[in-house]
Design an enzyme around this catalytic site. Structure first.
Site, PDB file in Angstrom:
ATOM      1  N   ASP A 123      -8.280 -13.442   7.147  1.00 55.33           N
ATOM      2  CA  ASP A 123      -7.357 -12.407   6.690  1.00 55.33           C
ATOM      3  C   ASP A 123      -6.469 -11.997   7.857  1.00 55.33           C
ATOM      4  OD1 ASP A 123      -5.994 -10.219   5.704  1.00 55.33           O
ATOM      5  OD2 ASP A 123      -7.732  -9.392   4.649  1.00 55.33           O
ATOM      6  N   HIS A 151      -3.587  -5.046  10.247  1.00 55.31           N
ATOM      7  CA  HIS A 151      -4.845  -4.794  10.928  1.00 55.31           C
ATOM      8  C   HIS A 151      -4.829  -5.216  12.400  1.00 55.31           C
ATOM      9  CE1 HIS A 151      -6.234  -4.010   6.909  1.00 55.31           C
ATOM     10  NE2 HIS A 151      -5.831  -5.209   6.538  1.00 55.31           N
ATOM     11  N   ILE A 168      -5.584  -0.532  11.179  1.00 55.95           N
ATOM     12  CA  ILE A 168      -6.817  -0.099  10.524  1.00 55.95           C
ATOM     13  C   ILE A 168      -7.709  -1.307  10.240  1.00 55.95           C
ATOM     14  CG2 ILE A 168      -5.737   1.924   9.487  1.00 55.95           C
ATOM     15  CD1 ILE A 168      -5.540   0.334   6.854  1.00 55.95           C
ATOM     16  N   GLY A 224     -10.225  -3.623   4.530  1.00 52.35           N
ATOM     17  CA  GLY A 224     -11.157  -3.104   3.535  1.00 52.35           C
ATOM     18  C   GLY A 224     -12.369  -3.996   3.351  1.00 52.35           C
TER      19      GLY A 224
END
Length: 287
Positions: A186, A191, A206, A209
């Site tokens: 990913d 991120h 961040i 998820g």
């Protein structure tokens, strides 16, 4: 161009996905394996420890079950997309290596006012035998894409038991957690790239998820399944706030009946990051 609602119910082209022992090991480190008891996690983080057989964390199935939709969802800023929900069901323990054929279908697009909730279901079947391995459901919230009218979607009721948690586990994520996790595939710059994160309204990159989800799934595996992936059946949860790499996560667990549990995860300041958590698991083998 708005969201393409004609995608709903249209299966994407079957997508072949393969993985190796190394991929499974890298995923385990990416979701925090080794932060707790390193000896307890040797079977997920090494392939050549004496007397230890490598196993795969069940939540790795989230990555194995990802596949493209039939075509693009539409034209929007990908920095506005965050994962909202995740459900995974394991039909059997994940092998250390293998190949699956994955078909993904958009199952709904819901108007949430400030944005749109887009839901997918993906099924991964073993390429050699054709048997189902993983069924996963994903929900993504796209800010700024709401207002198109129609169904707003419904949520199943969820309420934690009116008692203190049966277990409460605290683990701190690594400062470089997102950089490790992105190596499992990913590569969303939200991120990793501070400029993209700022465009999405965040002060710094961040955590993914699915990384938070896998981090918590690893805790639940140890706490409720005695670290045995064969006992892990399904897990679901709703993402309610972002996690910043380096944050401590507090996982509160309530045991239910017949191999069920509820869970909620929060940061140290009380901010809930995953809510409506449910786990189904098998009892210990009698053999």
């Amino acid at each position: 161009m708005s969201l393409d609602h004609s995608l709903i119910g249209l299966p994407g082209k079957p997508h072949e996905r393969s993985w190796t022992s190394k991929d499974a090991l890298l995923y385990a480190i990416g979701v925090g394996a080794g932060l707790g008891d390193p000896l307890r996690e040797l079977e997920f983080t090494t392939e050549n420890s004496e007397g230890v057989e490598q196993k795969v964390l069940p939540t790795y199935g989230v990555l194995l079950a990802r596949a493209p939709a039939a075509r693009s969802l539409g034209d929007f800023d990908r920095a506005m997309l965050v994962q909202a929900e995740q459900h995974i069901e394991l039909h059997r323990p994940l092998p250390v290596s293998g190949t699956v054929l994955v078909t993904s279908t958009v199952t709904g697009m819901y108007d949430k006012g400030s944005g749109a909730l887009v839901e997918f279901e993906s099924v991964a079947v073993d390429l050699a035998g054709g048997d189902p391995l993983v069924t996963a459901r994903f929900g993504f919230f796209i800010r700024g894409e709401g207002g198109f009218g129609g169904d707003g979607g419904a949520s199943a009721p969820w309420q934690p038991p009116g008692r203190d948690p049966d277990r409460r586990v605290v683990q701190r994520t690594r400062p470089e957690q997102a950089l490790l996790y992105r190596l499992s595939g990913d590569r969303n710059p939200l991120h990793a790239d501070p400029k993209v994160a700022a465009r999405g309204g965040f002060s710094r990159p961040i955590l993914h998820g699915p990384c938070t989800y896998g981090f918590i799934g690893r805790v639940l595996l140890h706490e409720l399944c005695d670290s045995d992936p064969a006992r892990f059946i399904s897990m679901s949860g709703r993402f309610t706030a972002p996690v910043t790499p380096g944050d401590s996560l507090i996982v509160s667990i309530w045991r239910g009946d017949d191999g069920t549990a509820s869970f909620r995860t929060a940061k140290e300041d009380g901010t809930v990051v995953i809510d409506r958590g449910r786990l189904r698991y098998r009892g210990p083998s009698m053999s």
